[in-house]
Design a protein around this motif. Structure first.
Motif, PDB file in Angstrom:
ATOM      1  N   ARG A  37      40.056  45.844  40.544  1.00  0.00           N
ATOM      2  CA  ARG A  37      41.026  45.378  41.530  1.00  0.00           C
ATOM      3  C   ARG A  37      42.282  44.836  40.849  1.00  0.00           C
ATOM      4  NH1 ARG A  37      36.527  42.365  45.404  1.00  0.00           N
ATOM      5  NH2 ARG A  37      35.697  44.303  46.321  1.00  0.00           N
ATOM      6  N   MET A  38      42.101  44.136  39.732  1.00  0.00           N
ATOM      7  CA  MET A  38      43.269  43.636  38.996  1.00  0.00           C
ATOM      8  C   MET A  38      44.106  44.793  38.468  1.00  0.00           C
ATOM      9  SD  MET A  38      43.937  40.415  38.971  1.00  0.00           S
ATOM     10  CE  MET A  38      45.245  40.536  37.769  1.00  0.00           C
ATOM     11  N   VAL A  39      43.452  45.821  37.955  1.00  0.00           N
ATOM     12  CA  VAL A  39      44.169  46.991  37.440  1.00  0.00           C
ATOM     13  C   VAL A  39      44.954  47.659  38.566  1.00  0.00           C
ATOM     14  CG1 VAL A  39      43.874  49.314  36.487  1.00  0.00           C
ATOM     15  CG2 VAL A  39      42.582  47.393  35.522  1.00  0.00           C
ATOM     16  N   GLY A  77      48.864  49.171  35.212  1.00  0.00           N
ATOM     17  CA  GLY A  77      47.488  48.667  35.223  1.00  0.00           C
ATOM     18  C   GLY A  77      47.238  47.512  34.268  1.00  0.00           C
ATOM     19  N   LYS A  78      48.301  46.986  33.649  1.00  0.00           N
ATOM     20  CA  LYS A  78      48.143  45.875  32.707  1.00  0.00           C
ATOM     21  C   LYS A  78      48.453  44.547  33.396  1.00  0.00           C
ATOM     22  CE  LYS A  78      49.328  48.687  28.682  1.00  0.00           C
ATOM     23  NZ  LYS A  78      50.211  48.833  27.501  1.00  0.00           N
ATOM     24  N   TYR A  79      47.714  43.505  32.999  1.00  0.00           N
ATOM     25  CA  TYR A  79      47.923  42.189  33.607  1.00  0.00           C
ATOM     26  C   TYR A  79      47.724  41.088  32.572  1.00  0.00           C
ATOM     27  CZ  TYR A  79      42.758  42.248  33.936  1.00  0.00           C
ATOM     28  OH  TYR A  79      41.406  42.342  33.657  1.00  0.00           O
ATOM     29  N   VAL A  80      48.183  39.895  32.927  1.00  0.00           N
ATOM     30  CA  VAL A  80      48.041  38.704  32.084  1.00  0.00           C
ATOM     31  C   VAL A  80      46.909  37.847  32.640  1.00  0.00           C
ATOM     32  CG1 VAL A  80      49.157  36.564  31.322  1.00  0.00           C
ATOM     33  CG2 VAL A  80      50.485  38.674  31.476  1.00  0.00           C
ATOM     34  N   SER A  81      46.063  37.336  31.761  1.00  0.00           N
ATOM     35  CA  SER A  81      45.033  36.372  32.183  1.00  0.00           C
ATOM     36  C   SER A  81      45.293  35.039  31.488  1.00  0.00           C
ATOM     37  CB  SER A  81      43.627  36.881  31.849  1.00  0.00           C
ATOM     38  OG  SER A  81      43.452  37.021  30.449  1.00  0.00           O
TER      39      SER A  81
END
Length: 541
Positions: free
Chosen positions: A300-302, A310-314
């Motif tokens: 879901r984050m992607v 499709g990249k994200y920061v955590s």
């Protein structure tokens, strides 16, 4: 003369205030004496009262300012707190927000260019081919350990227990979990980790059983508590285990070590270090229910990060009430927040912070980088690094302290913000909600899948995650680990310009990039630095 006295007859002033009055009177007399020769001039008669009044006011004001005590968290004229002492971040944000907002028009998509470090050779997992696959000799007995703490402290205990069992040629009993008064999680091993997979993956290296055999337990009146507890010290050497624990194991056929956290030295023989690698990076998988939901959340984050390929920061945000209370730091909640934190400290650490002579120094804590970063500070840092408002951000955290207030500016900075509660439905989270370690396992998996991971406060969670990210990312942790002592100087400067702020934040990102690949030093943990013990460099093709 009767009824009068000279100034010299007064002796020592009776109080500091009287002393200041005396000094003020002396100065007035000097001013009067110096001005007397010119008083005959008519123009001086008009100017002198004004000069006299100005000097008198200046002297009185100086005396009054020096008498004001310095209060914690308040900059006082004449005694300003050292740079970085006071939480000025909201004021800095108000000044810089228009520039941040304007930069969104020219968003450079920092997610696509966050990491520039190029190694001549890439690192790949290689330890399995280095572990001897010879037939296991007969076991010397059973090892029982009790893992304590939260999810990743439990992981540390489990992996070290595998290594100690291999060292002693013992059969490991699936570790028991101590019910922690802070975490308050009654989960067993099989609730968090895939027990069957763990046993199967280790069978050729360290035998593992679910329970102590009944015939052994009967010798101790069916009570594990009657089995001798070796109580090893923190970071004990392999020599200690061979000289002290092994003889007892051979004598009794079973030994117990409880608690068992950080009970094995970081530096051990290569064969034992390889068992740590095997346990942590291959044998320990989360249980199927955790794994299924965690993978769904990652997908879901992607999907939500489609604007960034499709990249994200955590972000591992340590701004829970217990963390803020334990840090003894002050923010901008005033007296009410201080009362709440005092109560939280008493609930969690009864008497620890109220002992006679205990001095709490919130300003010093902040200068030394010991204060948890607020959601606002994390958001400002990321925006300064070039991550625009179209960046998807996942927040891994427990219950945020005063979330309504402190999370609002982070939402303003990053509208595409997600947490466990927004990424998964209430029904999906229900089986995990009352179990902090299972919830932490969901956070851990989503953070492991991010392009950028931000650690804000240290602890076992980021230490293990950084190691896993190196293991899966060819040796690079892809982690932002800011120097908070430098950060507070920037956040504590309401006059800072946006260009300078950006330059400093991008320096932090660049420094994290350079430090992304690092080899384990003698006193460092293999769980954070898997190279070179668990990984080998591969030639570029």
């Amino acid at each position: 003369m009767h009824g009068h006295c000279k100034l010299s007859d007064l002796g020592r002033p009776s109080s500091p205030r009287a002393a200041r009055r005396g000094k003020s009177w002396d100065v007035r007399r000097l001013v009067y004496s110096a001005a007397a020769p010119v008083l005959r001039r008519r123009w001086a008669l008009l100017a002198f009262p004004l000069v006299y009044l100005a000097l008198t006011l200046a002297i009185v004001r100086r005396s009054d300012i020096e008498a004001v005590p310095v209060r914690v968290g308040v900059a006082v004229f004449g005694r300003a707190s050292p740079p970085g002492s006071v939480y000025w971040s909201p004021q800095v944000f108000q000044k810089l927000w228009p520039y941040m907002h304007a930069d969104d028009v020219n968003d450079t998509n920092a997610l696509m260019s966050a990491w520039h470090h190029k190694a001549t050779k890439k690192w790949k997992p290689c330890f399995q081919r280095r572990i001897l696959q010879a037939e296991l000799p007969p076991s010397n007995g059973f090892l029982i350990i009790e893992a304590n703490g939260g999810l990743n402290q439990q992981r540390l205990s489990i992996c070290d227990a595998v290594a100690v069992a291999g060292l002693l040629n013992a059969t490991l009993v699936v570790p028991k979990f101590h019910f922690n008064s802070v975490w308050r999680d009654s989960s067993e091993f099989k609730d968090i980790f895939d027990e069957e997979y763990f046993i199967e993956k280790l069978k050729n290296h360290v035998p593992v059983v679910r329970e102590l055999p009944p015939e052994i337990l009967q010798r101790f009146d069916n009570n594990i508590g009657n089995i001798v507890n070796m109580r090893s010290k923190a970071l004990s050497s392999t020599t200690y285990y061979l000289q002290k624990v092994l003889p007892k194991l051979l004598e009794l056929g079973v030994v117990r070590i409880a608690p068992f956290s950080n009970r094995l030295a970081h530096s051990v023989p290569s064969s034992i270090q390889l068992l740590r690698c095997l346990a942590n990076y291959e044998a320990l998988h989360f249980s199927q229910p955790i794994r299924a939901l965690a993978e769904t959340m990652v997908n879901r984050m992607v999907k939500k990060s489609s604007l960034n390929g499709g990249k994200y920061v955590s972000v591992h945000l340590r701004f829970e009430e217990d963390m803020v209370a334990f840090s003894c730091c002050t923010y901008d909640g005033g007296v009410q927040e201080k009362i709440e934190m005092d109560k939280a400290r008493e609930r969690g650490w009864r008497g620890k912070f109220s002992k006679p002579g205990r001095v709490i120094r919130p300003e010093a804590n902040r200068r030394e980088g010991k204060c948890p970063l607020t959601p606002l500070e994390v958001g400002m840092m990321l925006r300064g690094m070039g991550f625009g408002n179209t960046t998807s951000v996942y927040i891994a955290s427990g219950k945020i302290h005063n979330a309504k207030k402190y999370m609002a500016p982070l939402h303003q900075l990053f509208p595409l913000l997600e947490t466990k509660d927004t990424l998964a439905s209430a029904e999906e989270l229900a089986p995990f909600k009352e179990y902090s370690s299972r919830m932490a396992a969901l956070d851990y998996t989503v953070c492991a899948g991010s392009e950028v991971f931000v650690t804000t406060q240290g602890g076992n969670f980021p230490h293990f995650l950084i190691g896993h990210r190196r293991y899966f990312n060819e040796g690079h942790s892809k982690t932002i680990k800011p120097d908070k002592r430098k950060l507070v100087l920037l956040f504590g400067n309401p006059k800072i310009r946006w260009e300078r702020f950006k330059r400093n934040m991008q320096d932090i990102l660049h420094h994290s990039d350079l430090k992304g690949i690092g080899l384990r030093k003698r006193d460092a943990s293999v769980y954070t630095f898997p190279m070179p013990d668990c990984m080998c460099q591969q030639e570029e093709s």
